[in-house]
Design an enzyme around this catalytic site. Structure first.
Site, PDB file in Angstrom:
ATOM      1  N   THR A 231      41.678  39.142  51.643  1.00 35.89           N
ATOM      2  CA  THR A 231      42.013  39.195  50.215  1.00 35.89           C
ATOM      3  C   THR A 231      41.431  40.450  49.562  1.00 35.89           C
ATOM      4  O   THR A 231      40.393  40.974  50.003  1.00 35.89           O
ATOM      5  CB  THR A 231      41.449  37.946  49.504  1.00 35.89           C
ATOM      6  N   ASP A 232      42.067  40.871  48.471  1.00 39.30           N
ATOM      7  CA  ASP A 232      41.528  42.012  47.713  1.00 39.30           C
ATOM      8  C   ASP A 232      40.194  41.668  47.054  1.00 39.30           C
ATOM      9  O   ASP A 232      39.452  42.566  46.639  1.00 39.30           O
ATOM     10  CB  ASP A 232      42.542  42.509  46.662  1.00 39.30           C
ATOM     11  N   GLU A 233      39.878  40.360  46.976  1.00 36.46           N
ATOM     12  CA  GLU A 233      38.629  39.973  46.302  1.00 36.46           C
ATOM     13  C   GLU A 233      37.392  40.451  47.054  1.00 36.46           C
ATOM     14  O   GLU A 233      36.297  40.452  46.492  1.00 36.46           O
ATOM     15  CB  GLU A 233      38.574  38.453  46.104  1.00 36.46           C
TER      16      GLU A 233
HETATM   17  P1  NAD Z   1      45.877  27.246  50.472  1.00 41.38           P
HETATM   18  O1  NAD Z   1      44.608  26.705  49.935  1.00 41.38           O
HETATM   19  O2  NAD Z   1      47.163  26.967  49.769  1.00 41.38           O
HETATM   20  O3  NAD Z   1      46.068  26.761  51.989  1.00 41.38           O
HETATM   21  C1  NAD Z   1      45.015  26.721  52.895  1.00 41.38           C
HETATM   22  C2  NAD Z   1      45.453  25.874  54.110  1.00 41.38           C
HETATM   23  O4  NAD Z   1      44.395  25.912  55.070  1.00 41.38           O
HETATM   24  C3  NAD Z   1      45.702  24.416  53.767  1.00 41.38           C
HETATM   25  O5  NAD Z   1      46.899  23.977  54.385  1.00 41.38           O
HETATM   26  C4  NAD Z   1      44.493  23.691  54.371  1.00 41.38           C
HETATM   27  O6  NAD Z   1      44.783  22.363  54.791  1.00 41.38           O
HETATM   28  C5  NAD Z   1      44.169  24.596  55.542  1.00 41.38           C
HETATM   29  N1  NAD Z   1      42.765  24.487  55.954  1.00 41.38           N
HETATM   30  C6  NAD Z   1      41.660  24.530  55.152  1.00 41.38           C
HETATM   31  N2  NAD Z   1      40.552  24.367  55.892  1.00 41.38           N
HETATM   32  C7  NAD Z   1      40.957  24.250  57.191  1.00 41.38           C
HETATM   33  C8  NAD Z   1      40.268  24.075  58.419  1.00 41.38           C
HETATM   34  N3  NAD Z   1      38.931  23.970  58.470  1.00 41.38           N
HETATM   35  N4  NAD Z   1      40.994  24.000  59.566  1.00 41.38           N
HETATM   36  C9  NAD Z   1      42.349  24.086  59.529  1.00 41.38           C
HETATM   37  N5  NAD Z   1      43.050  24.229  58.392  1.00 41.38           N
HETATM   38  C10 NAD Z   1      42.362  24.317  57.232  1.00 41.38           C
HETATM   39  O7  NAD Z   1      45.644  28.818  50.601  1.00 41.38           O
HETATM   40  P2  NAD Z   1      46.663  30.037  50.393  1.00 41.38           P
HETATM   41  O8  NAD Z   1      46.697  30.412  48.973  1.00 41.38           O
HETATM   42  O9  NAD Z   1      47.917  29.758  51.127  1.00 41.38           O
HETATM   43  O10 NAD Z   1      45.856  31.186  51.151  1.00 41.38           O
HETATM   44  C11 NAD Z   1      46.035  31.386  52.561  1.00 41.38           C
HETATM   45  C12 NAD Z   1      45.141  32.529  53.011  1.00 41.38           C
HETATM   46  O11 NAD Z   1      45.477  33.712  52.300  1.00 41.38           O
HETATM   47  C13 NAD Z   1      43.644  32.281  52.741  1.00 41.38           C
HETATM   48  O12 NAD Z   1      42.930  32.779  53.850  1.00 41.38           O
HETATM   49  C14 NAD Z   1      43.356  33.114  51.493  1.00 41.38           C
HETATM   50  O13 NAD Z   1      42.031  33.549  51.495  1.00 41.38           O
HETATM   51  C15 NAD Z   1      44.326  34.249  51.672  1.00 41.38           C
HETATM   52  N6  NAD Z   1      44.807  34.896  50.431  1.00 41.38           N
HETATM   53  C16 NAD Z   1      45.357  34.155  49.437  1.00 41.38           C
HETATM   54  C17 NAD Z   1      45.864  34.784  48.298  1.00 41.38           C
HETATM   55  C18 NAD Z   1      46.509  34.005  47.179  1.00 41.38           C
HETATM   56  O14 NAD Z   1      46.848  34.607  46.153  1.00 41.38           O
HETATM   57  N7  NAD Z   1      46.732  32.712  47.315  1.00 41.38           N
HETATM   58  C19 NAD Z   1      45.786  36.178  48.180  1.00 41.38           C
HETATM   59  C20 NAD Z   1      45.189  36.909  49.219  1.00 41.38           C
HETATM   60  C21 NAD Z   1      44.726  36.253  50.346  1.00 41.38           C
HETATM   61  O1  TDX Z   2      43.146  27.490  34.616  1.00 42.19           O
HETATM   62  C1  TDX Z   2      42.995  28.709  34.869  1.00 42.19           C
HETATM   63  N1  TDX Z   2      42.855  29.591  33.825  1.00 42.19           N
HETATM   64  C2  TDX Z   2      42.647  30.927  34.015  1.00 42.19           C
HETATM   65  O2  TDX Z   2      42.508  31.688  33.050  1.00 42.19           O
HETATM   66  C3  TDX Z   2      42.964  29.224  36.215  1.00 42.19           C
HETATM   67  C4  TDX Z   2      43.132  28.303  37.389  1.00 42.19           C
HETATM   68  C5  TDX Z   2      42.768  30.579  36.384  1.00 42.19           C
HETATM   69  N2  TDX Z   2      42.585  31.404  35.317  1.00 42.19           N
HETATM   70  C6  TDX Z   2      42.385  32.855  35.557  1.00 42.19           C
HETATM   71  C7  TDX Z   2      41.308  33.196  36.562  1.00 42.19           C
HETATM   72  C8  TDX Z   2      41.828  34.469  37.193  1.00 42.19           C
HETATM   73  O3  TDX Z   2      41.455  35.585  36.416  1.00 42.19           O
HETATM   74  O4  TDX Z   2      43.608  33.340  36.111  1.00 42.19           O
HETATM   75  C9  TDX Z   2      43.355  34.324  37.137  1.00 42.19           C
HETATM   76  C10 TDX Z   2      43.966  33.841  38.435  1.00 42.19           C
HETATM   77  O5  TDX Z   2      43.213  32.721  38.878  1.00 42.19           O
HETATM   78  P1  TDX Z   2      43.514  31.972  40.255  1.00 42.19           P
HETATM   79  O6  TDX Z   2      44.934  31.560  40.294  1.00 42.19           O
HETATM   80  O7  TDX Z   2      42.457  30.945  40.462  1.00 42.19           O
HETATM   81  O8  TDX Z   2      43.386  33.179  41.305  1.00 42.19           O
HETATM   82  P2  TDX Z   2      42.197  34.194  41.660  1.00 42.19           P
HETATM   83  O9  TDX Z   2      40.881  33.660  41.279  1.00 42.19           O
HETATM   84  O10 TDX Z   2      42.586  35.542  41.108  1.00 42.19           O
HETATM   85  O11 TDX Z   2      42.278  34.201  43.269  1.00 42.19           O
HETATM   86  C11 TDX Z   2      43.562  34.203  43.949  1.00 42.19           C
HETATM   87  O12 TDX Z   2      43.884  35.484  44.418  1.00 42.19           O
HETATM   88  C12 TDX Z   2      43.129  36.002  45.476  1.00 42.19           C
HETATM   89  C13 TDX Z   2      43.578  33.219  45.096  1.00 42.19           C
HETATM   90  O13 TDX Z   2      43.244  31.918  44.624  1.00 42.19           O
HETATM   91  C14 TDX Z   2      42.659  33.659  46.190  1.00 42.19           C
HETATM   92  O14 TDX Z   2      42.747  32.758  47.309  1.00 42.19           O
HETATM   93  C15 TDX Z   2      43.047  35.026  46.635  1.00 42.19           C
HETATM   94  O15 TDX Z   2      42.161  35.517  47.597  1.00 42.19           O
END
Ligand code: NAD
Ligand code: TDX
Length: 339
Positions: free
Chosen positions: A125-127
């Site tokens: 992730t970019d985080e």
């Molecule tokens: P999500 O929370 O929707 O899904 C995570 C999945 O992993 C779920 O199906 C959960 O059951 C499974 N899981 C959790 N713990 C586990 C374990 N111990 N063993 C096996 N499975 C397990 O997450 P997402 O948003 O789809 O993110 C997927 C990946 O992408 C993560 O690694 C996250 O860090 C990365 N990522 C997410 C975002 C975003 O915006 N959502 C952005 C950049 C990177």
């Molecule tokens: O109720 C809310 N109100 C609000 O203002 C929630 C849930 C979030 N926020 C803000 C927090 C963040 O600045 O919105 C922005 C986005 O929040 P999230 O959807 O929780 O995402 P973020 O924290 O940016 O992280 C996401 O992007 C990077 C994913 O959850 C991560 O898994 C990924 O790595």
């Protein structure tokens, strides 16, 4: 080609499975997922009968079970999406993030070393780069930006990235890493900003905006992320990190207002609530490397992607209503009840 996709019952992993089964119908995809609160088997119902697909319920921290699966399936590629992914939850309870995101990654890579694979890909992730100041729009994260994390979530993801690069250098494991910006699209769990706002709008509930809503995120439609990973695992250089993002920076408050307008709801629903602890101000990816080396460019404009996403949540009410009617209620109450 046999590919193990971990975390495939979650948001991005499931979209990746759909993308890959369509793009490479000859590949066999094995989804390994623990089915935590964020994993949903119903998400995968459309591919369960596909002979090229197999689902296995398994914890990536369970070393013996992971080894057994590798022995049985002899995978060529591993794409690790499995993670605890919600920043707010990591602030409440860090430990599970350390177990899954760090130890789980090590177990998967140990299995790769033991059984041999062509590629281990870590979805990061970019985080991991921390945040950028709002008054420096000229700054972007490149792959050389130092790791500088803010939350237990991002620290656990950064730790995993360091381990992945260590396994490359120490054991020669053929690894790659992608660091993507915020994704949006179908099947995103409604604890995340965009689906939470859609669900609350449709239920005429208040729309919680942290702090002043000025934090900036760089939004990418999930299919564009899937396409980037597909390119990296086939053509990306071993041992390399690739940033993925589409130069689509938006303030949270603007996202929420766009959603109100699209759903015909009043902005009076917006409620400013206490800020997230350690809240990152701005994320912004420089995707030059993946563009120059692999020809990747995002294909979905935000206006189209957000429309498709909203339509998906309108057409699939049962999917998210089932989620928010269960255990999620307790989460919502504890996170937002007296915020
Ligand atoms: P999500 O929370 O929707 O899904 C995570 C999945 O992993 C779920 O199906 C959960 O059951 C499974 N899981 C959790 N713990 C586990 C374990 N111990 N063993 C096996 N499975 C397990 O997450 P997402 O948003 O789809 O993110 C997927 C990946 O992408 C993560 O690694 C996250 O860090 C990365 N990522 C997410 C975002 C975003 O915006 N959502 C952005 C950049 C990177
Ligand atoms: O109720 C809310 N109100 C609000 O203002 C929630 C849930 C979030 N926020 C803000 C927090 C963040 O600045 O919105 C922005 C986005 O929040 P999230 O959807 O929780 O995402 P973020 O924290 O940016 O992280 C996401 O992007 C990077 C994913 O959850 C991560 O898994 C990924 O790595």
């Amino acid at each position: 080609m046999n590919i193990i996709v971990t975390g495939g019952a979650g948001f991005i992993g499931s979209n990746f499975i759909f993308y890959m089964l369509k793009k490479h119908p000859q590949y066999r995809i094995i989804c390994l997922d623990k089915l935590t609160y964020a994993g949903n088997l119903s998400t995968l119902s459309s591919v369960m009968d596909n002979p090229q697909f197999r689902f296995v319920k398994l914890d990536i921290c369970d070393r013996n079970a992971v080894y057994d699966l590798f022995e049985e399936e002899n995978p060529d590629i591993i794409v690790n999406f499995a993670a605890e992914s919600h920043v707010d939850r990591s602030i409440e309870e860090p430990e599970i993030f350390l177990n899954t995101n760090i130890i789980g990654t090590a177990v998967l890579m140990d299995a790769c070393r033991k059984y041999g694979i062509q590629r281990y890909h870590q979805v990061s992730t970019d985080e991991v780069y921390g945040d950028l100041p709002l008054d420096r729009p000229d700054l972007f994260f490149t792959e050389e930006t130092p790791i500088h994390t803010s939350s237990p979530y991002s620290s656990s993801k950064a730790s995993a990235d360091l381990l992945v690069l260590a396994y490359y250098r120490t054991y020669g494991l053929p690894v790659s890493i992608s660091r993507c910006s915020n994704n949006y699209g179908p099947y995103q769990f409604p604890e995340k900003l965009i689906p939470l706002i859609i669900a609350n709008c449709l239920n005429d509930k208040s729309l919680p905006v942290y702090g002043e809503g000025l934090n900036v995120r760089d939004w990418l439609y999930v299919d564009d992320h899937c396409k980037a990973i597909d390119l990296i695992i086939h053509k990306g250089r071993i041992g390399e990190v690739y940033n993925v993002g589409g130069h689509n920076e938006m303030k949270n408050i603007d996202i929420v207002k766009i959603m109100c307008e699209a759903l015909g709801k009043s902005e009076n629903l917006i409620t400013y609530v206490a800020d997230r602890k350690g809240h990152d101000m701005r994320y912004a990816i420089d995707p030059t490397k993946i563009h120059d080396e692999l020809g990747w460019l995002p294909e979905t404009k935000f206006e189209d992607g957000i429309q498709k996403t909203i339509q998906w949540y309108l057409d699939n009410r049962q999917w998210w209503e089932t989620i928010i009617s269960g255990e999620y209620q307790n989460y919502y109450e504890s996170m937002y009840g007296d915020r």
